[in-house]
Design a protein around this motif. Structure first.
Motif, PDB file in Angstrom:
ATOM      1  N   ARG A  33      14.346  14.793  -1.462  1.00  0.00           N
ATOM      2  CA  ARG A  33      13.767  15.811  -2.325  1.00  0.00           C
ATOM      3  C   ARG A  33      12.351  16.151  -1.882  1.00  0.00           C
ATOM      4  NH1 ARG A  33      14.811  13.040  -8.050  1.00  0.00           N
ATOM      5  NH2 ARG A  33      14.305  11.223  -6.762  1.00  0.00           N
ATOM      6  N   PRO A  34      11.916  17.378  -2.145  1.00  0.00           N
ATOM      7  CA  PRO A  34      10.554  17.748  -1.755  1.00  0.00           C
ATOM      8  C   PRO A  34       9.522  16.997  -2.589  1.00  0.00           C
ATOM      9  CG  PRO A  34      11.514  19.460  -3.121  1.00  0.00           C
ATOM     10  CD  PRO A  34      12.616  18.478  -2.822  1.00  0.00           C
ATOM     11  N   ARG A  35       8.331  16.886  -2.056  1.00  0.00           N
ATOM     12  CA  ARG A  35       7.240  16.280  -2.809  1.00  0.00           C
ATOM     13  C   ARG A  35       6.970  17.097  -4.069  1.00  0.00           C
ATOM     14  NH1 ARG A  35       6.012  11.073  -1.333  1.00  0.00           N
ATOM     15  NH2 ARG A  35       5.723  10.892   0.916  1.00  0.00           N
ATOM     16  N   ALA A  36       6.777  16.394  -5.185  1.00  0.00           N
ATOM     17  CA  ALA A  36       6.457  17.090  -6.436  1.00  0.00           C
ATOM     18  C   ALA A  36       5.026  17.589  -6.438  1.00  0.00           C
ATOM     19  CB  ALA A  36       6.688  16.164  -7.627  1.00  0.00           C
ATOM     20  N   GLY A  37       4.176  16.985  -5.611  1.00  0.00           N
ATOM     21  CA  GLY A  37       2.780  17.388  -5.575  1.00  0.00           C
ATOM     22  C   GLY A  37       1.944  16.352  -4.865  1.00  0.00           C
ATOM     23  N   LEU A  38       0.647  16.419  -5.095  1.00  0.00           N
ATOM     24  CA  LEU A  38      -0.283  15.475  -4.482  1.00  0.00           C
ATOM     25  C   LEU A  38      -1.113  14.783  -5.550  1.00  0.00           C
ATOM     26  CD1 LEU A  38       0.228  17.643  -2.063  1.00  0.00           C
ATOM     27  CD2 LEU A  38      -1.752  16.519  -1.042  1.00  0.00           C
ATOM     28  N   TYR A  39      -1.441  13.544  -5.270  1.00  0.00           N
ATOM     29  CA  TYR A  39      -2.255  12.719  -6.160  1.00  0.00           C
ATOM     30  C   TYR A  39      -3.468  12.273  -5.345  1.00  0.00           C
ATOM     31  CZ  TYR A  39      -3.418   8.889  -9.405  1.00  0.00           C
ATOM     32  OH  TYR A  39      -4.045   8.048 -10.289  1.00  0.00           O
ATOM     33  N   LEU A  40      -4.645  12.813  -5.682  1.00  0.00           N
ATOM     34  CA  LEU A  40      -5.879  12.531  -4.954  1.00  0.00           C
ATOM     35  C   LEU A  40      -6.705  11.526  -5.740  1.00  0.00           C
ATOM     36  CD1 LEU A  40      -6.878  16.235  -4.142  1.00  0.00           C
ATOM     37  CD2 LEU A  40      -5.342  14.746  -2.854  1.00  0.00           C
ATOM     38  N   TRP A  41      -7.051  10.401  -5.124  1.00  0.00           N
ATOM     39  CA  TRP A  41      -7.793   9.395  -5.864  1.00  0.00           C
ATOM     40  C   TRP A  41      -8.954   8.866  -5.026  1.00  0.00           C
ATOM     41  CZ3 TRP A  41      -8.316   4.067  -4.796  1.00  0.00           C
ATOM     42  CH2 TRP A  41      -7.572   3.607  -3.702  1.00  0.00           C
ATOM     43  N   GLY A  61       4.980  22.306  -9.743  1.00  0.00           N
ATOM     44  CA  GLY A  61       4.130  21.686  -8.744  1.00  0.00           C
ATOM     45  C   GLY A  61       2.917  21.056  -9.405  1.00  0.00           C
ATOM     46  N   LEU A  62       2.577  19.829  -9.031  1.00  0.00           N
ATOM     47  CA  LEU A  62       1.504  19.090  -9.692  1.00  0.00           C
ATOM     48  C   LEU A  62       0.490  18.573  -8.677  1.00  0.00           C
ATOM     49  CD1 LEU A  62       3.878  17.059 -12.002  1.00  0.00           C
ATOM     50  CD2 LEU A  62       2.167  18.651 -12.842  1.00  0.00           C
ATOM     51  N   VAL A  63      -0.780  18.762  -9.001  1.00  0.00           N
ATOM     52  CA  VAL A  63      -1.865  18.160  -8.230  1.00  0.00           C
ATOM     53  C   VAL A  63      -2.754  17.421  -9.225  1.00  0.00           C
ATOM     54  CG1 VAL A  63      -3.866  18.560  -6.749  1.00  0.00           C
ATOM     55  CG2 VAL A  63      -1.793  19.933  -6.446  1.00  0.00           C
ATOM     56  N   CYS A  64      -2.991  16.146  -8.976  1.00  0.00           N
ATOM     57  CA  CYS A  64      -3.791  15.326  -9.886  1.00  0.00           C
ATOM     58  C   CYS A  64      -4.962  14.712  -9.127  1.00  0.00           C
ATOM     59  CB  CYS A  64      -2.956  14.186 -10.470  1.00  0.00           C
ATOM     60  SG  CYS A  64      -1.429  14.689 -11.294  1.00  0.00           S
ATOM     61  N   THR A  65      -6.103  14.623  -9.800  1.00  0.00           N
ATOM     62  CA  THR A  65      -7.205  13.815  -9.272  1.00  0.00           C
ATOM     63  C   THR A  65      -7.441  12.653 -10.226  1.00  0.00           C
ATOM     64  OG1 THR A  65      -9.045  14.919 -10.428  1.00  0.00           O
ATOM     65  CG2 THR A  65      -8.292  15.906  -8.351  1.00  0.00           C
ATOM     66  N   SER A  66      -7.870  11.531  -9.662  1.00  0.00           N
ATOM     67  CA  SER A  66      -8.102  10.345 -10.484  1.00  0.00           C
ATOM     68  C   SER A  66      -9.079   9.419  -9.780  1.00  0.00           C
ATOM     69  CB  SER A  66      -6.783   9.607 -10.735  1.00  0.00           C
ATOM     70  OG  SER A  66      -7.000   8.441 -11.515  1.00  0.00           O
ATOM     71  N   LYS A  77       6.696   7.614  -5.697  1.00  0.00           N
ATOM     72  CA  LYS A  77       7.902   8.056  -4.997  1.00  0.00           C
ATOM     73  C   LYS A  77       7.896   9.554  -4.717  1.00  0.00           C
ATOM     74  CE  LYS A  77      12.960   7.918  -5.321  1.00  0.00           C
ATOM     75  NZ  LYS A  77      14.115   7.467  -6.142  1.00  0.00           N
ATOM     76  N   ARG A  78       7.442  10.360  -5.665  1.00  0.00           N
ATOM     77  CA  ARG A  78       7.604  11.805  -5.560  1.00  0.00           C
ATOM     78  C   ARG A  78       6.327  12.548  -5.165  1.00  0.00           C
ATOM     79  NH1 ARG A  78      11.598  14.430  -7.864  1.00  0.00           N
ATOM     80  NH2 ARG A  78      10.883  16.001  -6.365  1.00  0.00           N
ATOM     81  N   PHE A  79       5.166  11.884  -5.210  1.00  0.00           N
ATOM     82  CA  PHE A  79       3.906  12.525  -4.866  1.00  0.00           C
ATOM     83  C   PHE A  79       3.398  11.993  -3.526  1.00  0.00           C
ATOM     84  CE2 PHE A  79       4.297  13.365  -9.239  1.00  0.00           C
ATOM     85  CZ  PHE A  79       3.396  14.326  -9.639  1.00  0.00           C
ATOM     86  N   GLU A  80       2.628  12.807  -2.843  1.00  0.00           N
ATOM     87  CA  GLU A  80       1.863  12.297  -1.714  1.00  0.00           C
ATOM     88  C   GLU A  80       0.545  11.779  -2.279  1.00  0.00           C
ATOM     89  OE1 GLU A  80      -0.016  13.607   2.617  1.00  0.00           O
ATOM     90  OE2 GLU A  80       1.356  14.953   1.559  1.00  0.00           O
ATOM     91  N   VAL A  81       0.267  10.506  -2.032  1.00  0.00           N
ATOM     92  CA  VAL A  81      -0.924   9.856  -2.575  1.00  0.00           C
ATOM     93  C   VAL A  81      -1.977   9.782  -1.478  1.00  0.00           C
ATOM     94  CG1 VAL A  81      -1.847   7.761  -3.620  1.00  0.00           C
ATOM     95  CG2 VAL A  81       0.469   8.536  -4.218  1.00  0.00           C
ATOM     96  N   LEU A  82      -3.140  10.388  -1.720  1.00  0.00           N
ATOM     97  CA  LEU A  82      -4.215  10.431  -0.731  1.00  0.00           C
ATOM     98  C   LEU A  82      -5.486   9.830  -1.305  1.00  0.00           C
ATOM     99  CD1 LEU A  82      -3.898  14.035   0.763  1.00  0.00           C
ATOM    100  CD2 LEU A  82      -3.258  11.889   1.865  1.00  0.00           C
ATOM    101  N   ASN A  83      -6.149   8.995  -0.512  1.00  0.00           N
ATOM    102  CA  ASN A  83      -7.411   8.386  -0.913  1.00  0.00           C
ATOM    103  C   ASN A  83      -8.566   9.206  -0.346  1.00  0.00           C
ATOM    104  OD1 ASN A  83      -9.522   6.748  -1.603  1.00  0.00           O
ATOM    105  ND2 ASN A  83      -8.888   5.011  -0.362  1.00  0.00           N
ATOM    106  N   LEU A  84      -9.448   9.691  -1.227  1.00  0.00           N
ATOM    107  CA  LEU A  84     -10.611  10.464  -0.796  1.00  0.00           C
ATOM    108  C   LEU A  84     -11.879   9.633  -0.782  1.00  0.00           C
ATOM    109  CD1 LEU A  84      -8.686  12.913  -1.313  1.00  0.00           C
ATOM    110  CD2 LEU A  84     -10.724  14.168  -1.979  1.00  0.00           C
ATOM    111  N   ASP A  85     -11.755   8.341  -0.748  1.00  0.00           N
ATOM    112  CA  ASP A  85     -12.939   7.495  -0.819  1.00  0.00           C
ATOM    113  C   ASP A  85     -13.615   7.428   0.541  1.00  0.00           C
ATOM    114  OD1 ASP A  85     -14.902   5.767  -1.506  1.00  0.00           O
ATOM    115  OD2 ASP A  85     -13.595   4.367  -2.551  1.00  0.00           O
TER     116      ASP A  85
END
Length: 366
Positions: free
Chosen positions: A64-72, A164-169, A195-203
């Motif tokens: 399945r395609p990525r649901a979105g990105l999670y930027l932390w 489509g979802l993009v989250c920052t945390s 599982k469904r988001f691409e998780v990226l670390n912006l630190d």
């Protein structure tokens, strides 16, 4: 994705989505005199690539395609700046950028519209999905059981409905819900994100908010308040003799005592706001009613009970997000205010407090 869901001014043939996103990001950097670090560059590139695939409806082979990105990442790493640039350039009509507290209040209001029907939360989430193709969620965090239940099930429905979802945390997904009392209830949501988001670390290792001149002050931090002359707070707020003083106002069906109010300006005490059981909904009401707030009597927070600290964290989050012009007054310096064992979210709060202009007696008009 149908053509009517896209910005009519967007021409995918002349400029691909990813290129459009990066061009706007570069323009925003130049306008502010910023320089992006490698983590921010990677993030904006991945956001553009993901959105291009999302708009085209593409997915990988047998998955399945990525649901979105999670930027932390830690405070001040540019997460909100990256997401703001992405959101502004995303060529979608049905897009929304939301803040944590205001969005949860909206969700609860939507659920009330389906009261008496089976599963009001799922119905409210599906109604939201019908209106929104891209949802950008800033400052995603979970610290009580109500939020854990609402957000966990909301994410599941929105992903199922193809939003489509993009989250920052400030937190890696696995650190979103540290309280063991209700972590089990949020584990499925953590698994969904991983599982469904691409998780990226912006630190990138630097708090850009600490750079002098990077961000404009959004108010002032005044100490020690006892060193200022009588009437100083009134003068800073622009209150006149016509101001209403020492009054109780009804907020969400319970009283809130205000020291003084006039027009869009109000002065309140820390004790009233944070030592009494006021909710985020009350703070949202304040942010919608007043454009300028003074809060006096702020104590050293590390010595306060966790529920008092949580209200203060929520209050600062909401005031900051709403663009309130804040005057915060204490007997302690900001460094002393933040010592001790503060709330787990206090790094974000401290970063925002450090964006207030420090004022002491003898500086300017006192």
């Amino acid at each position: 994705m149908t053509s009517r869901e896209l910005d009519p001014a967007f021409d995918a043939l002349s400029e691909p989505v990813g290129q459009r996103i990066e061009r706007h990001f570069d323009a925003q950097l130049e306008a502010r005199g910023y320089r992006a670090d490698a983590a921010q560059r990677t993030a904006i590139g991945r956001l553009g690539q993901w959105l291009e695939s999302f708009l085209a409806g593409k997915s990988g082979w047998l998955r399945r395609p990525r649901a979105g990105l999670y930027l932390w990442g830690g405070v001040g790493r540019g997460k909100s700046f990256v997401m703001d640039a992405f959101f502004a350039a995303a060529p979608l009509v049905a897009k929304r950028r939301v803040h944590f507290h205001a969005f949860l209040q909206e969700l609860q209001g939507r659920m009330r519209n389906f009261a008496g029907q089976p599963d009001p939360l799922a119905l409210a989430a599906r109604a939201l999905a019908e209106e929104t193709r891209l949802l950008c969620f800033d400052e995603f965090h979970v610290h009580d059981i109500g939020d854990a239940v609402l957000l966990g099930r909301l994410l599941k429905v929105l992903v199922e409905e193809g939003v489509g979802l993009v989250c920052t945390s400030n937190y890696h997904p696995d650190g979103l819900c540290p309280n063991p009392l209700y972590r089990e209830r949020f584990k499925p949501a953590i698994a969904l994100i991983e599982k469904r988001f691409e998780v990226l670390n912006l630190d990138g290792g630097e708090d850009y908010r600490q750079r002098r001149g990077v961000l404009e002050a959004w108010g002032s931090y005044c100490w020690p308040l006892s060193g200022f002359t009588d009437g100083w707070v009134d003068r800073q707020l622009g209150l006149t003799p016509a101001a209403t003083r020492d009054v109780e106002v009804a907020v969400n069906h319970h009283p809130l005592r205000v020291r003084a109010m006039e027009g869009e300006r109000a002065w309140l005490d820390f004790d009233e706001l944070c030592r009494r059981p006021h909710s985020s909904a009350d703070f949202l009401w304040l942010s919608q009613r007043f454009g300028r707030l003074a809060i006096s009597g702020v104590p050293c927070l590390g010595e306060e009970a966790i529920d008092v600290q949580q209200r203060f964290v929520n209050l600062i989050d909401i005031a900051y997000d709403a663009g309130i012009r804040l005057l915060l007054a204490s007997e302690a310096s900001l460094d002393d205010l933040c010592r001790g064992k503060p709330h787990m979210d206090f790094s974000r709060t401290r970063s925002r407090l450090q964006q207030l202009e420090p004022v002491q007696p003898g500086q300017g008009s006192d």
